[in-house]
Write a protein that holds these residues in place. Structure first.
Motif, PDB file in Angstrom:
ATOM      1  N   ARG A  28      28.841  -1.497  -2.292  1.00 15.25           N
ATOM      2  CA  ARG A  28      30.254  -1.808  -2.534  1.00 15.25           C
ATOM      3  C   ARG A  28      30.892  -2.536  -1.362  1.00 15.25           C
ATOM      4  N   SER A  29      30.566  -2.116  -0.152  1.00 15.70           N
ATOM      5  CA  SER A  29      31.182  -2.715   1.036  1.00 15.70           C
ATOM      6  C   SER A  29      30.503  -4.017   1.448  1.00 15.70           C
ATOM      7  N   GLY A  30      29.236  -4.187   1.067  1.00  9.69           N
ATOM      8  CA  GLY A  30      28.505  -5.390   1.452  1.00  9.69           C
ATOM      9  C   GLY A  30      27.955  -5.333   2.862  1.00  9.69           C
ATOM     10  N   LYS A  31      27.971  -4.151   3.491  1.00  5.67           N
ATOM     11  CA  LYS A  31      27.473  -3.993   4.855  1.00  5.67           C
ATOM     12  C   LYS A  31      25.971  -4.277   4.895  1.00  5.67           C
ATOM     13  N   LEU A  32      25.579  -5.116   5.833  1.00  8.06           N
ATOM     14  CA  LEU A  32      24.173  -5.481   5.989  1.00  8.06           C
ATOM     15  C   LEU A  32      23.546  -4.685   7.119  1.00  8.06           C
ATOM     16  N   THR A  33      22.283  -4.357   6.947  1.00  4.01           N
ATOM     17  CA  THR A  33      21.511  -3.661   7.970  1.00  4.01           C
ATOM     18  C   THR A  33      20.338  -4.545   8.333  1.00  4.01           C
ATOM     19  N   ARG A  34      20.183  -4.812   9.616  1.00  2.76           N
ATOM     20  CA  ARG A  34      19.118  -5.704  10.077  1.00  2.76           C
ATOM     21  C   ARG A  34      17.945  -4.874  10.582  1.00  2.76           C
ATOM     22  N   GLY A  35      16.756  -5.330  10.261  1.00  6.85           N
ATOM     23  CA  GLY A  35      15.570  -4.633  10.727  1.00  6.85           C
ATOM     24  C   GLY A  35      14.305  -5.392  10.408  1.00  6.85           C
ATOM     25  N   THR A  36      13.187  -4.765  10.697  1.00  9.39           N
ATOM     26  CA  THR A  36      11.872  -5.355  10.507  1.00  9.39           C
ATOM     27  C   THR A  36      11.190  -4.710   9.309  1.00  9.39           C
ATOM     28  N   VAL A  37      10.642  -5.525   8.421  1.00 14.62           N
ATOM     29  CA  VAL A  37       9.991  -5.019   7.213  1.00 14.62           C
ATOM     30  C   VAL A  37       8.723  -4.258   7.590  1.00 14.62           C
TER      31      VAL A  37
END
Length: 83
Positions: A28-37
């Motif tokens: 809902r907020s569209g917050k992105l989380t960055r990380g390594t697959v």
């Protein structure tokens, strides 16, 4: 946020790639989380909402953007950003 076209194709995602994901709780907020697959969880070749992955820190979400392997991943793996 709509995932970019390349993040909807499983062939474009691989282990070790730095990505931005949208976790279920952040849709809902569209917050992105960055990380390594760490692991690709979607079995099909295409998914309209993005390929589901597990990051190296254990968080799960759908890929919203694929970052180049040499782009900075923020302060640490799993860096959070809000759009």
């Amino acid at each position: 946020m709509t995932p970019d076209k390349s993040s909807r194709q499983r062939a474009n995602i691989r282990q070790g790639l730095t990505v931005d994901i949208i976790q279920k709780s952040d849709q809902r907020s569209g917050k992105l989380t960055r990380g390594t697959v760490q692991e690709i969880l979607t079995g099909s070749a295409f998914h309209p909402h993005g390929i589901k992955v597990r990051l190296s820190d254990g968080r799960v979400g759908r890929v919203a953007a694929i970052l180049s392997p040499d782009s900075p991943a923020g302060d640490s793996p799993g860096h959070d950003t809000k759009i």
